[in-house]
Design a protein around this motif. Structure first.
Motif, mmCIF file in Angstrom:
data_model
loop_
_atom_site.group_PDB
_atom_site.id
_atom_site.type_symbol
_atom_site.label_atom_id
_atom_site.label_comp_id
_atom_site.label_asym_id
_atom_site.label_seq_id
_atom_site.Cartn_x
_atom_site.Cartn_y
_atom_site.Cartn_z
ATOM 1 N N ARG A 1 1.744 -14.602 -1.659
ATOM 2 C CA ARG A 1 1.894 -15.937 -2.251
ATOM 3 C C ARG A 1 2.163 -15.853 -3.750
ATOM 4 N N VAL A 2 1.528 -14.899 -4.421
ATOM 5 C CA VAL A 2 1.784 -14.724 -5.853
ATOM 6 C C VAL A 2 3.236 -14.318 -6.076
ATOM 7 N N MET A 3 3.710 -13.363 -5.287
ATOM 8 C CA MET A 3 5.111 -12.929 -5.431
ATOM 9 C C MET A 3 6.071 -14.089 -5.178
ATOM 10 N N LEU A 4 5.792 -14.881 -4.161
ATOM 11 C CA LEU A 4 6.647 -16.041 -3.888
ATOM 12 C C LEU A 4 6.574 -17.057 -5.020
ATOM 13 N N ALA A 5 5.391 -17.246 -5.593
ATOM 14 C CA ALA A 5 5.243 -18.169 -6.723
ATOM 15 C C ALA A 5 6.045 -17.685 -7.931
ATOM 16 N N LEU A 6 6.213 -16.373 -8.025
ATOM 17 C CA LEU A 6 7.029 -15.800 -9.097
ATOM 18 C C LEU A 6 8.514 -15.746 -8.716
ATOM 19 N N GLU A 7 8.831 -16.266 -7.526
ATOM 20 C CA GLU A 7 10.189 -16.287 -6.996
ATOM 21 C C GLU A 7 10.744 -14.882 -6.812
ATOM 22 N N LEU A 8 9.873 -13.981 -6.322
ATOM 23 C CA LEU A 8 10.245 -12.603 -6.032
ATOM 24 C C LEU A 8 10.122 -12.347 -4.539
ATOM 25 N N ASP A 9 10.861 -11.374 -4.057
ATOM 26 C CA ASP A 9 10.794 -10.980 -2.653
ATOM 27 C C ASP A 9 9.582 -10.073 -2.470
ATOM 28 N N PRO A 10 8.549 -10.541 -1.753
ATOM 29 C CA PRO A 10 7.327 -9.733 -1.602
ATOM 30 C C PRO A 10 7.593 -8.345 -1.009
ATOM 31 N N ALA A 11 8.483 -8.248 -0.042
ATOM 32 C CA ALA A 11 8.768 -6.955 0.587
ATOM 33 C C ALA A 11 9.390 -5.990 -0.420
ATOM 34 N N GLU A 12 10.323 -6.486 -1.200
ATOM 35 C CA GLU A 12 10.974 -5.640 -2.203
ATOM 36 C C GLU A 12 9.975 -5.201 -3.276
ATOM 37 N N GLU A 13 9.132 -6.113 -3.695
ATOM 38 C CA GLU A 13 8.133 -5.784 -4.717
ATOM 39 C C GLU A 13 7.121 -4.778 -4.187
ATOM 40 N N PHE A 14 6.701 -4.933 -2.935
ATOM 41 C CA PHE A 14 5.757 -3.985 -2.338
ATOM 42 C C PHE A 14 6.415 -2.611 -2.216
ATOM 43 N N ARG A 15 7.687 -2.594 -1.847
ATOM 44 C CA ARG A 15 8.431 -1.330 -1.759
ATOM 45 C C ARG A 15 8.442 -0.629 -3.119
ATOM 46 N N SER A 16 8.607 -1.387 -4.185
ATOM 47 C CA SER A 16 8.605 -0.801 -5.533
ATOM 48 C C SER A 16 7.260 -0.165 -5.856
ATOM 49 N N VAL A 17 6.187 -0.850 -5.491
ATOM 50 C CA VAL A 17 4.845 -0.302 -5.735
ATOM 51 C C VAL A 17 4.651 0.977 -4.926
ATOM 52 N N CYS A 18 5.067 0.964 -3.671
ATOM 53 C CA CYS A 18 4.926 2.145 -2.817
ATOM 54 C C CYS A 18 5.719 3.322 -3.368
ATOM 55 N N THR A 19 6.914 3.068 -3.854
ATOM 56 C CA THR A 19 7.735 4.129 -4.450
ATOM 57 C C THR A 19 7.038 4.717 -5.666
ATOM 58 N N LEU A 20 6.489 3.869 -6.507
ATOM 59 C CA LEU A 20 5.753 4.335 -7.678
ATOM 60 C C LEU A 20 4.569 5.213 -7.254
ATOM 61 N N LEU A 21 3.834 4.787 -6.252
ATOM 62 C CA LEU A 21 2.664 5.543 -5.803
ATOM 63 C C LEU A 21 3.063 6.904 -5.234
ATOM 64 N N VAL A 22 4.187 6.981 -4.544
ATOM 65 C CA VAL A 22 4.664 8.263 -4.034
ATOM 66 C C VAL A 22 4.959 9.200 -5.193
ATOM 67 N N HIS A 23 5.619 8.693 -6.213
ATOM 68 C CA HIS A 23 5.936 9.517 -7.383
ATOM 69 C C HIS A 23 4.665 9.977 -8.093
ATOM 70 N N LEU A 24 3.685 9.088 -8.196
ATOM 71 C CA LEU A 24 2.417 9.466 -8.835
ATOM 72 C C LEU A 24 1.692 10.532 -8.021
ATOM 73 N N ASP A 25 1.738 10.407 -6.699
ATOM 74 C CA ASP A 25 1.114 11.417 -5.832
ATOM 75 C C ASP A 25 1.790 12.774 -6.010
ATOM 76 N N LEU A 26 3.100 12.778 -6.176
ATOM 77 C CA LEU A 26 3.829 14.027 -6.357
ATOM 78 C C LEU A 26 3.481 14.695 -7.684
ATOM 79 N N LEU A 27 3.136 13.878 -8.689
ATOM 80 C CA LEU A 27 2.793 14.425 -10.000
ATOM 81 C C LEU A 27 1.360 14.974 -10.041
ATOM 82 N N ALA A 28 0.543 14.504 -9.121
ATOM 83 C CA ALA A 28 -0.882 14.906 -9.137
ATOM 84 C C ALA A 28 -1.081 16.325 -8.655
#
Length: 86
Positions: A59-86
């Protein structure tokens, strides 16, 4: 051991939410108005004082007029990169 509110994955999700809001130039007050919630609701989320579920995050993503699926995908991609750096 970090508590539920301070889990690194959850913190990344909330950081993405706050960054998106700021990038779009939306204030906490404006976002809370769009969500029909008190301003403290947004503040507590962004300060990791209140945990939100996936429906609330969507609901927050929609209130910001963003695609929740795309935004979640971005977070997941970031987390994968962080895991690779650890």
């Amino acid at each position: 051991m970090p508590g539920r509110l301070h889990d690194p994955d959850y913190a990344a999700l909330v950081e993405h939410l706050a960054s998106a809001r700021l990038r779009l130039g939306v204030t906490q007050t404006e976002l809370s108005r769009r969500l029909d919630r008190p301003q403290s609701y947004v503040t507590k989320i962004e300060r990791l004082e209140r945990r939100i579920d996936v429906g609330e995050w969507r609901r927050v993503m929609l209130a910001l007029e963003l695609d929740p699926a795309e935004e979640f995908r971005s977070v997941c991609t970031l987390l994968v990169h962080l895991d690779l750096l650890a």
